[in-house]
Write a protein that holds these residues in place. Structure first.
Motif, mmCIF file in Angstrom:
data_model
loop_
_atom_site.group_PDB
_atom_site.id
_atom_site.type_symbol
_atom_site.label_atom_id
_atom_site.label_comp_id
_atom_site.label_asym_id
_atom_site.label_seq_id
_atom_site.Cartn_x
_atom_site.Cartn_y
_atom_site.Cartn_z
ATOM 1 N N UNK A 143 41.916 -58.406 26.495
ATOM 2 C CA UNK A 143 43.185 -58.382 27.225
ATOM 3 C C UNK A 143 44.115 -59.531 26.846
ATOM 4 N N UNK A 144 43.737 -60.324 25.845
ATOM 5 C CA UNK A 144 44.553 -61.465 25.442
ATOM 6 C C UNK A 144 45.214 -61.244 24.081
ATOM 7 N N UNK A 145 45.521 -59.991 23.791
ATOM 8 C CA UNK A 145 46.295 -59.686 22.595
ATOM 9 C C UNK A 145 45.620 -60.110 21.312
ATOM 10 N N UNK A 146 46.376 -60.793 20.463
ATOM 11 C CA UNK A 146 45.888 -61.166 19.142
ATOM 12 C C UNK A 146 44.699 -62.113 19.213
ATOM 13 N N UNK A 147 44.634 -62.936 20.255
ATOM 14 C CA UNK A 147 43.486 -63.839 20.398
ATOM 15 C C UNK A 147 42.188 -63.048 20.486
ATOM 16 N N UNK A 148 42.217 -61.918 21.169
ATOM 17 C CA UNK A 148 41.027 -61.073 21.245
ATOM 18 C C UNK A 148 40.646 -60.506 19.901
ATOM 19 N N UNK A 193 44.145 -52.800 13.910
ATOM 20 C CA UNK A 193 44.483 -51.441 13.495
ATOM 21 C C UNK A 193 43.826 -50.414 14.410
ATOM 22 N N UNK A 194 42.564 -50.644 14.749
ATOM 23 C CA UNK A 194 41.868 -49.731 15.647
ATOM 24 C C UNK A 194 42.490 -49.759 17.045
ATOM 25 N N UNK A 195 42.931 -50.952 17.483
ATOM 26 C CA UNK A 195 43.599 -51.052 18.784
ATOM 27 C C UNK A 195 44.915 -50.290 18.787
ATOM 28 N N UNK A 196 45.593 -50.268 17.646
ATOM 29 C CA UNK A 196 46.837 -49.505 17.546
ATOM 30 C C UNK A 196 46.550 -48.010 17.720
ATOM 31 N N UNK A 197 45.452 -47.559 17.140
ATOM 32 C CA UNK A 197 45.065 -46.166 17.314
ATOM 33 C C UNK A 197 44.632 -45.849 18.734
ATOM 34 N N UNK A 198 44.139 -46.873 19.450
ATOM 35 C CA UNK A 198 43.677 -46.700 20.830
ATOM 36 C C UNK A 198 44.758 -47.047 21.850
ATOM 37 N N UNK A 199 45.999 -47.157 21.400
ATOM 38 C CA UNK A 199 47.080 -47.634 22.267
ATOM 39 C C UNK A 199 47.150 -46.860 23.580
ATOM 40 N N UNK A 200 47.205 -45.543 23.526
ATOM 41 C CA UNK A 200 47.346 -44.748 24.742
ATOM 42 C C UNK A 200 46.119 -44.871 25.642
ATOM 43 N N UNK A 207 44.237 -51.927 29.965
ATOM 44 C CA UNK A 207 43.979 -53.025 29.043
ATOM 45 C C UNK A 207 45.288 -53.645 28.551
ATOM 46 N N UNK A 208 45.186 -54.908 28.090
ATOM 47 C CA UNK A 208 46.367 -55.632 27.624
ATOM 48 C C UNK A 208 46.151 -56.081 26.181
ATOM 49 N N UNK A 209 45.844 -55.138 25.325
ATOM 50 C CA UNK A 209 45.669 -55.440 23.910
ATOM 51 C C UNK A 209 47.023 -55.777 23.288
ATOM 52 N N UNK A 210 46.996 -56.258 22.052
ATOM 53 C CA UNK A 210 48.237 -56.604 21.371
ATOM 54 C C UNK A 210 49.190 -55.406 21.279
ATOM 55 N N UNK A 211 48.728 -54.212 20.885
ATOM 56 C CA UNK A 211 49.644 -53.072 20.857
ATOM 57 C C UNK A 211 50.205 -52.712 22.232
ATOM 58 N N UNK A 212 49.388 -52.827 23.279
ATOM 59 C CA UNK A 212 49.877 -52.528 24.626
ATOM 60 C C UNK A 212 50.938 -53.531 25.040
ATOM 61 N N UNK A 213 50.714 -54.801 24.709
ATOM 62 C CA UNK A 213 51.651 -55.857 25.092
ATOM 63 C C UNK A 213 52.957 -55.782 24.310
ATOM 64 N N UNK A 214 52.871 -55.526 23.001
ATOM 65 C CA UNK A 214 54.031 -55.713 22.131
ATOM 66 C C UNK A 214 54.548 -54.443 21.471
ATOM 67 N N UNK A 319 28.951 -38.226 7.697
ATOM 68 C CA UNK A 319 29.667 -37.137 8.394
ATOM 69 C C UNK A 319 30.987 -37.638 8.969
ATOM 70 N N UNK A 320 32.035 -36.889 8.829
ATOM 71 C CA UNK A 320 33.350 -37.310 9.309
ATOM 72 C C UNK A 320 33.360 -37.557 10.818
ATOM 73 N N UNK A 321 32.464 -36.866 11.544
ATOM 74 C CA UNK A 321 32.407 -37.058 12.993
ATOM 75 C C UNK A 321 31.993 -38.479 13.365
ATOM 76 N N UNK A 322 31.341 -39.181 12.416
ATOM 77 C CA UNK A 322 30.893 -40.544 12.702
ATOM 78 C C UNK A 322 31.951 -41.578 12.344
ATOM 79 N N UNK A 323 33.036 -41.179 11.694
ATOM 80 C CA UNK A 323 34.030 -42.147 11.230
ATOM 81 C C UNK A 323 35.005 -42.613 12.301
ATOM 82 N N UNK A 324 35.517 -41.748 13.180
ATOM 83 C CA UNK A 324 36.478 -42.245 14.155
ATOM 84 C C UNK A 324 35.855 -43.294 15.039
ATOM 85 N N UNK A 325 36.701 -44.268 15.500
ATOM 86 C CA UNK A 325 36.211 -45.366 16.315
ATOM 87 C C UNK A 325 35.910 -44.857 17.716
#
Length: 325
Positions: A143-148, A193-200, A207-214, A319-325
């Protein structure tokens, strides 16, 4: 009023083995194995004895075991968020019990600590830092953005390189530390990058990740800065070892892959979700190519390329099913 969550039919039974495979993300396991190998080989380049080679292999296996423990623990610590944002994940979906995740994390952690103690107890310092950083990330750091993201990079990648170095040297030599920073920055890029994909999903979970904050645009700008810093330092690391020009080729390939990731995620336009997914997949390969490039000064370009190609091949066969985060 109609039911907003209509029944979709009887639940599909999924083998529990698939839940464990999904938790043990191949892109993380392969990257950590390479990072451990980089640390061990750069600490004592070109080991010419059976003992030296066995210690490099032991560093690789132990680092991978530590990653297994971390992956189970991470899924356990984030299980409440996953109920909201990722109900398909193994624990929220019921395919992996909380008790099984805890037992698996503990078992792999005990193996990692026991082997590390037997080889070089000083490496426990880096394991302890990694555990504390990962714990901080799972509880408050996210929840501390880039520090996390930096916490995740340090715990997953920098500490892995330094612990691996302790398997072939008493303490990581001075020229290994910048390499640990390079891979730590790559790990930071990865988490961001993964947090950007998890933005929604992260926004829905509060949560207060960097993408959520900025937002999207500033996150992409931060990704570009992190990548620039990491690859600049990587170039310095290669230059200070007076490597042959051919040694720079794998690093150049990794740089191109990182640039492709940035181009794919840059525009916030319709279809960005699909481009984010593609960028993430490209990045998983970049995470293998850059450590392979850093191996070259210690092993020579052909062996480094062989190791990197083997890792890339294993990821491609996953397997491609194992690739998404």
């Amino acid at each position: 009023m109609s039911d907003p969550y209509p029944e979709a039919g009887p639940p599909i039974r999924v083998p529990r083995r698939s839940a464990h495979l999904e938790t043990l993300r191949p892109y993380d396991l392969l990257a950590v194995a390479l990072a451990s190998t980089v640390g061990a080989l750069l600490a004592v380049p070109a080991p010419d004895s059976t003992t030296g080679l066995s210690r490099v292999l032991l560093a690789t296996v132990t680092g991978t075991a530590g990653c297994v423990s971390t992956l189970y623990a991470a899924d356990y610590l984030t299980r409440h968020d996953d109920v909201i944002g990722k109900p398909h994940r193994p624990i929220p979906s019921g395919r992996l019990t909380e008790a099984a995740a805890k037992r698996s994390a503990l078992l792999a952690g005990v193996v990692t600590v026991a082997v590390t103690c037997a080889v070089n107890r000083l490496a426990l310092i880096f394991l302890a830092v990694a555990v504390l950083a990962q714990y901080a990330y799972g509880h408050r750091g996210k929840d501390h953005g880039l520090w996390g993201d930096l916490l995740n990079g340090v715990s997953g990648w920098s500490c892995t390189v330094l612990a691996g170095a302790c398997f072939t040297a008493r303490w990581p030599p001075s020229d290994v530390w910048p390499v640990a920073v390079v891979l730590g920055l790559q790990g930071t890029f990865s988490n961001l990058l993964l947090a950007l994909g998890d933005l929604d999903a992260d926004r829905a979970a509060g949560r207060r990740t960097h993408p959520v904050r900025h937002g999207h645009a500033r996150t992409v700008a931060t990704l570009a800065l992190v990548a620039t810093a990491g690859y600049t330092l990587a170039a310095v690391c290669l230059a200070t070892r007076h490597t042959a020009p051919a040694t720079y080729a794998p690093a150049a390939v990794a740089l191109v892959l990182a640039a492709i990731c940035l181009v794919l995620v840059a525009p916030r336009t319709p279809g960005v979700a699909a481009r984010l997914s593609r960028a993430t997949e490209v990045h998983f390969y970049e995470r293998l190519v850059l450590p392979g490039a850093l191996l070259a000064p210690a092993t020579g370009t052909p062996p480094a390329l062989a190791v990197t190609c083997a890792a890339v091949g294993l990821l491609a066969l996953s397997p491609r099913a194992l690739l998404p985060h």
